[in-house]
Design a protein around this motif. Structure first.
Motif, mmCIF file in Angstrom:
data_model
loop_
_atom_site.group_PDB
_atom_site.id
_atom_site.type_symbol
_atom_site.label_atom_id
_atom_site.label_comp_id
_atom_site.label_asym_id
_atom_site.label_seq_id
_atom_site.Cartn_x
_atom_site.Cartn_y
_atom_site.Cartn_z
ATOM 1 N N LEU A 186 0.833 -1.209 0.000
ATOM 2 C CA LEU A 186 0.000 0.000 0.000
ATOM 3 C C LEU A 186 0.865 1.256 0.000
ATOM 4 C CD1 LEU A 186 -2.599 -1.337 2.555
ATOM 5 C CD2 LEU A 186 -3.126 -0.680 0.198
ATOM 6 N N GLN B 4 2.049 2.257 -3.278
ATOM 7 C CA GLN B 4 1.034 2.956 -4.076
ATOM 8 C C GLN B 4 0.688 4.322 -3.490
ATOM 9 O OE1 GLN B 4 -2.254 0.088 -5.322
ATOM 10 N NE2 GLN B 4 -1.178 -1.163 -3.822
ATOM 11 N N ARG B 5 1.431 4.726 -2.473
ATOM 12 C CA ARG B 5 1.221 6.000 -1.784
ATOM 13 C C ARG B 5 -0.161 6.078 -1.131
ATOM 14 N NH1 ARG B 5 5.288 9.289 -2.633
ATOM 15 N NH2 ARG B 5 4.133 11.075 -1.798
ATOM 16 N N ARG B 6 -0.671 4.944 -0.733
ATOM 17 C CA ARG B 6 -1.946 4.888 -0.011
ATOM 18 C C ARG B 6 -1.606 4.856 1.482
ATOM 19 N NH1 ARG B 6 -5.379 0.107 -2.636
ATOM 20 N NH2 ARG B 6 -6.743 0.725 -0.915
ATOM 21 N N SER C 131 2.352 10.897 4.883
ATOM 22 C CA SER C 131 0.972 11.360 4.981
ATOM 23 C C SER C 131 0.919 12.826 5.386
ATOM 24 C CB SER C 131 0.203 10.500 5.989
ATOM 25 O OG SER C 131 -1.170 10.781 5.952
#
Length: 300
Positions: A107, A110-112, A144
């Protein structure tokens, strides 16, 4: 991504159990799985993917083939494929912490970040002593914050992770950033007071007074230590000030309660944990807070 010692031990047990089956199809699947493992150790990622695929086609219920395939996809930086394999591994064996950890990496690729943070936290809840997860959480929280620079909760979460890693100066900086965005953040003020108390009592007092200005009226009524025998009042204070960290309390002290809610865990702390010396958050020092509350009568 090389297998950790913990992963290797778990896998050996699972492989032995699978290999003991008399089912020829399962045995053939295991031969492919072991071949894939050898290819993976040699760094022959593409061939390992093929071999794991053969193993899965013969025995799709063996979670380890999916887990290891996911880790090979991580090596190839195919984040979407890794996520698919790891999600299947988790569906088959949801209590295996390392699948959640690897999913967090997929994740993050995917830069999530929010989902990655959740996966890493799930991994740690299943295996509290998992060492590498702290650094991964810090990395995901920092990323984030770059995308959400005014989200105060992210700075607080980052500070808590830095505390876990023993990076106290960096934790102080994170709480200070939270206060620049939200000057009335009482949690950040209290945590800063605790962090600096051992080296700078005067500065700690500044943070305590700053926190006091935004507390509930309940706090101002605490004038004597005997008032802290009133469990209802103490419960309100802990809830209002956010000093009780339910996730930390349950994970570190391995607390089991019927209803896994923050309130039931707080009730456990008041009824059992406090007497046993359990801490309600990573930095809590009850004696320190009580002394400060009694020394500063001007709070009332």
């Amino acid at each position: 991504m090389a297998a950790t010692a913990a992963e290797a031990v778990s896998e050996r047990g699972a492989v032995s159990e699978e290999a003991s089956q008399a089912n020829p199809k399962a045995m053939e699947a295991m031969r492919w799985h072991l071949q894939a493992e050898q290819l993976r150790e040699e760094g022959n990622w593409e061939k390992a993917v093929e071999a794991y695929g053969e193993a899965i086609a013969l025995n799709p219920e063996f979670s380890w083939s999916h887990h290891n395939l996911g880790n090979v996809w991580l090596e190839l930086e195919d984040w979407q494929a890794a996520m698919g394999a790891l999600e299947r591994a988790i569906a088959l064996n949801p209590e295996f912490a390392w699948s959640h950890y690897s999913l967090g990496m997929a994740l993050a690729g995917q830069r999530r970040w929010e989902a990655a943070i959740e996966a890493y936290r799930r991994a740690r809840s299943l295996e509290p002593q998992m060492e590498p997860v702290g650094a991964k959480l810090v990395e995901a929280l920092e990323q984030s914050i770059r995308e959400n620079p005014r989200e105060v909760a992210l700075y607080r979460d980052l500070a808590e992770e830095r505390i876990r890693l023993g990076k106290f100066e960096e934790a102080i900086a994170s709480y200070q950033m939270a206060l620049q965005i939200e000057p009335g953040d009482r949690v950040a003020s209290l945590m800063l007071a605790q962090l600096v108390a051992r080296s700078d009592q005067a500065q700690a007092q500044v943070w305590l007074e700053r926190a006091a200005r935004v507390f509930s009226p309940d706090l101002f009524r605490v004038k004597e230590a005997k008032q802290l025998l009133d469990l209802a009042l103490v419960k309100r204070l802990l809830a209002i000030t956010d000093l009780f960290d339910a996730d930390y309390y349950q994970t570190v002290h391995a607390v089991e309660v019927e209803a896994r809610s923050s309130e039931s865990l707080l009730d456990h702390y008041l009824a059992v944990g406090a007497d046993r010396g359990y801490r309600p958050n990573p930095l809590f020092d009850g004696e320190f807070y009580l002394q400060q509350a009694l020394m500063r009568r001007r709070w009332g």
